[in-house]
Design an enzyme around this catalytic site. Sequence first.
Site, PDB file in Angstrom:
ATOM      1  N   GLY A 118       0.916  -5.210   1.233  1.00 34.99           N
ATOM      2  CA  GLY A 118      -0.090  -5.286   0.013  1.00 34.99           C
ATOM      3  C   GLY A 118       0.204  -6.051  -1.262  1.00 34.99           C
ATOM      4  O   GLY A 118      -0.534  -6.532  -1.630  1.00 34.99           O
ATOM      5  N   GLU A 134       0.092  -9.438  -0.377  1.00 33.30           N
ATOM      6  CA  GLU A 134      -1.548  -9.721  -0.233  1.00 33.30           C
ATOM      7  C   GLU A 134      -2.179  -9.821  -1.577  1.00 33.30           C
ATOM      8  O   GLU A 134      -2.971 -10.829  -1.836  1.00 33.30           O
ATOM      9  CB  GLU A 134      -2.181  -8.649   0.474  1.00 33.30           C
ATOM     10  CG  GLU A 134      -1.663  -8.577   2.046  1.00 33.30           C
ATOM     11  CD  GLU A 134      -2.366  -7.582   2.896  1.00 33.30           C
ATOM     12  OE1 GLU A 134      -2.028  -6.498   2.372  1.00 33.30           O
ATOM     13  OE2 GLU A 134      -3.077  -7.796   3.861  1.00 33.30           O
ATOM     14  N   GLU A 184       3.683  -4.963   7.612  1.00 33.45           N
ATOM     15  CA  GLU A 184       2.912  -4.139   8.440  1.00 33.45           C
ATOM     16  C   GLU A 184       3.327  -3.996   9.564  1.00 33.45           C
ATOM     17  O   GLU A 184       2.920  -2.713  10.268  1.00 33.45           O
ATOM     18  CB  GLU A 184       1.479  -4.403   7.961  1.00 33.45           C
ATOM     19  CG  GLU A 184       1.128  -4.232   6.518  1.00 33.45           C
ATOM     20  CD  GLU A 184       1.277  -5.496   5.747  1.00 33.45           C
ATOM     21  OE1 GLU A 184       2.092  -6.380   5.993  1.00 33.45           O
ATOM     22  OE2 GLU A 184       0.768  -5.604   4.564  1.00 33.45           O
ATOM     23  N   ALA A 189       0.857  -1.203   0.118  1.00 28.27           N
ATOM     24  CA  ALA A 189      -0.129   0.014   0.022  1.00 28.27           C
ATOM     25  C   ALA A 189       0.994   1.269   0.174  1.00 28.27           C
ATOM     26  O   ALA A 189       1.908   1.159   0.505  1.00 28.27           O
ATOM     27  CB  ALA A 189      -0.875   0.045   1.183  1.00 28.27           C
TER      28      ALA A 189
END
Length: 692
Positions: free
Chosen positions: A102, A105, A125, A63
Amino acid sequence: MSDPVTLTRYDDVGLITIQSPPVNALGQAVRAGLLARLKDACNDPSIAVLVVTGAGRGFSAGADITEFDKPPQSPLLGEVIAAFEASARPTVAAIGGFALGGGLELALGIRYRIGFPGARLALPEVNLGLLPGSGGTQRLPRLIGADAALDMITSGRHVMADDALANGLVDAIADDLDEAIALARELASAGERPADWAEAPVAASNAPFEAYAERMKRRRRGFPAPMRCIEAVRAATRLPLKEGLAWERKAFAELKASPESKAQRYVFFAEREAARVKGISRDTPTRQVTHAAVVGAGTMGSGIALCLADAGLQVTVMESSEAALARGLARIESIYDAALAKGRMDKAERDRRLARVSGTVDMAAFANADLVIEAVFEDMAAKRNVFQRLDKICKTGAILATNTSTLDVNAIAMATGRPEDVLGMHFFSPANVMRLLEVVRGAQTADDVLATVMRFAGQIGKLPVCVGVCDGFVGNRMFMSRNQEALSLIEEGALPSQIDRVLTDWGMAMGAFAVMDLAGTDVGWRIRRAREAKRDKREPYPFTVADRLALAGRHGQKAGKGWYRYEPGSRTAIEDPEVTAMIEAVSREKRIQRREIGDDEVLRRCLWQLVNTGALLLEEGIAQRASDIDMIFLNGYGFPAFRGGPMYHADQTGLDRVLADIEAFHALHGERWRPAPLLRHLAEAGRDFADV
Ligand code: 3HC
Ligand code: NAI
C-alpha cells in the site's frame, strides 16, 4: 501520542510526512491523517506543490497487516489514494528506505516519484496470499507496462531505486530531502498526467499471461494469489481505471478472507516472533563476528562455508587431510562456477566470494576466529576430539558451534572448559540454500552467545529458530515420527506412491518416500544400526522394508533405485513392482492383513504424528512456541506456507477433532499414538496451541 502525519511548509512546498514507527504502516490513524493533511494543504493558497514522504526507516511498509482480521475502518486506503490522485495541487512522493505494498500504491496515486539512493520499491502482497488491493495492479501496468508489472506483482520482488528509475517507476533520484524538494518544484511544472491515463486500458500488450499462468501453476502450486495477480494485470489491459479498481477491490476482499492468506499472514508474524528467545531481552549484548571458521568441508561444511562467504564473511575451512581439503574447496568452487554459468552472478562477484574462503589442515589457523562451526562426521568421539582441540586453540570469547543433527550438544560442550561458549547451529542441506537454522541452546550456553548467533543467523540470510537439546531437536524428531508412520502405513496396505501423492497433493514439496530416496536409504539404515542395541524390542519395527532396500543396494536417487526407480540422469520417481513385492512380502511375514487405506487416513496419520510429537516438544520446553515449530516445518521440510504449518493447521482443524483422531489411532496402533498430555489439556479446555 504524536500526530502520525504532519504538514510542514518549505516556501511554496507543503511537505506531508508519515511518522508512524517502526515502518510507517498505513493504519487507520495514518490514513485519516493523510486525508486531513491533504485537505489542510489544499486549503492553503501559499502551497503550490505537495511532497509526501516518510520519516524514519522508510516511506511506508504498506497497509497495517494487523488490521486485516478486523472490519475495515474508514477512510479506506483506496479512498486516500484517490484523494491524492484528484488533488488540486501537483503531488510528488519522496521515497527513502522502502515503499512496499500500500505504501507504493500511495506513491502510484501521486503524480511523480523521487527515490533516494538505496530505496526499495515492491508490491509484496502475493507473499501474504493477497494481491495489491489499493490500485497497484491497475496503476503499475499503466506506469511501467504490463510485462514489468506482472513480474513485480507476481514475485513481490524489491526493485532498487536505480532500476526503478530505468523502468519509469520513479522519475528522478535525489540525494536528500532538500534536493527532492527542489526537484519536486521542477517536476510539478512539467504538468499533469495525460488525459487518457484513467480512461484507456494499458496499451496493447504482449504480456505473456498464459506463460506466466503456467509457470505459477507449477511453482506456486496451491497458492491462489499469484493467479489472481495475473488476472488483475490482465484486467488492467482491458478495463478503464475505474472498472479495473473495482475488479481489484473485489478480488482483494476474496483473497483476504481465504484460509491461504490467513495462514500466510500468520507466517509473516510467526517469522518475526521466532527471532525472540524467551528470557533473553533485546538489549542483551552481542559479540562481534567477522572471521568465521568451519571444521570439515564435506557436504555440510562446504555448504556452510558458501553461505558465510555469500554473506561477506572471511571463512577458513579446515579438513583432516590435504586431499579432503582440496575436494571440499573444489566443491565450493564448482558451486560458484555453476552460479556463474547460470548467470546468477558475474565473474567479478564469483571471484570476490571465492577469495573469502581459505583452506587449512592445521587448526592453529583458527586462533583468531570469532565463530567456529564444526561439521565433521556424526560421531560423538570425533566431535568431542575436535572440541577439545578448539578449546586449546581458539581465543577467549570465540563462539564454538556444532552442526550435529542428532548428538547431545551438552556432551559436546563438556569436552571443552568453556561450555558457556558452545551451542548447536543445525543447518539444513544444502546449507547455502535452505533458510532454516535450528539454534540449539545447550544447558550452559551463555545468553550473549545465543543472542549473537540469533542475530548473526539473520545477517547470513537464515531464519533462526531457538530449540533445546534432545534427539533430533525439533525438526528431525517430528520428521522421523511422520516417516515412521508412513512406513507403518505401507506395511498395512498403502504403497509409497499413494502416500507421496496424498502429501504432495496437499501441498508438501515432496512425499515421504521421495525424500528418503533423495537423502539415501543407506543413511537411515546406518543410524538404525548404530542405535539397534538401545531399541525397545517390544515396540513394532516398521523399518523392515527400508532395511532390505538399503541392504539390496537400493540407496535411492544416487543408485538409480530406492523406494522408486529412476532412469539414468532423471529425478523422476517411477513406481517399481519389485518394491511393491518386497512390501507385500513383509506384510505377509508380519501377518498383517493388507487393506485398502483411504487417502484421508493417510493424510491424518501423517499430519497428526507431526502434531502429537510437536505437542510433546512444546511440553518438554524443547520448542519455545507452536509457531516456532511451524516455521521449522515451512523453512526446513517443504511444508506449504499456505497451510501455515502443522501446529497452525491443527488449531484450524480444532484440537478436539485432532485429539479424537489420535485417541482412535492410539486404540488401534498402540503406544506411538499416546496423546501428548498438552494436546489433551488444550483440547479439553477448548484452547489452541497458539494460546500456549
Ligand atoms: N503492517 C504491520 N506491521 C508491520 C508491517 C505492516 N505492513 N510491516 C512490518 N511490520 C512490523 C513487524 O511485524 C515488526 O514488528 P515487531 O517489531 O513487533 O516484530 C516491525 O514492523 C519491524 O518489521 P521487521 O522486523 O520485518 O523489520 P525489517 O527491518 O526486517 O523489515 C520491512 C522491514 C522490509 C518493512 C518488512 O517488515 C516488510 O517487508 N514488511 C511487510 C511489507 C508488506 O508485506 N507490505 C504489504 C502489506 S499488505 C498491503 O499493503 C495491502 C495493500 O495492497 C492494500
Ligand atoms: P560428510 O561426511 O560429507 O563430511 C564430513 C567431513 O568432515 C569430511 O569431509 C571429513 O573429511 C571431515 N572430517 C572428519 N573428521 C575431521 C576432523 N577431525 N577435522 C577436520 N575435518 C574432519 O558429512 P556431512 O553430511 O557434511 O555431515 C557433517 C555433519 O553435519 C554431521 O554432524 C551431520 O550429522 C550434520 N548434518 C548433516 C546433514 C546432511 O544432510 N548431510 C544435515 C544437517 C546436519
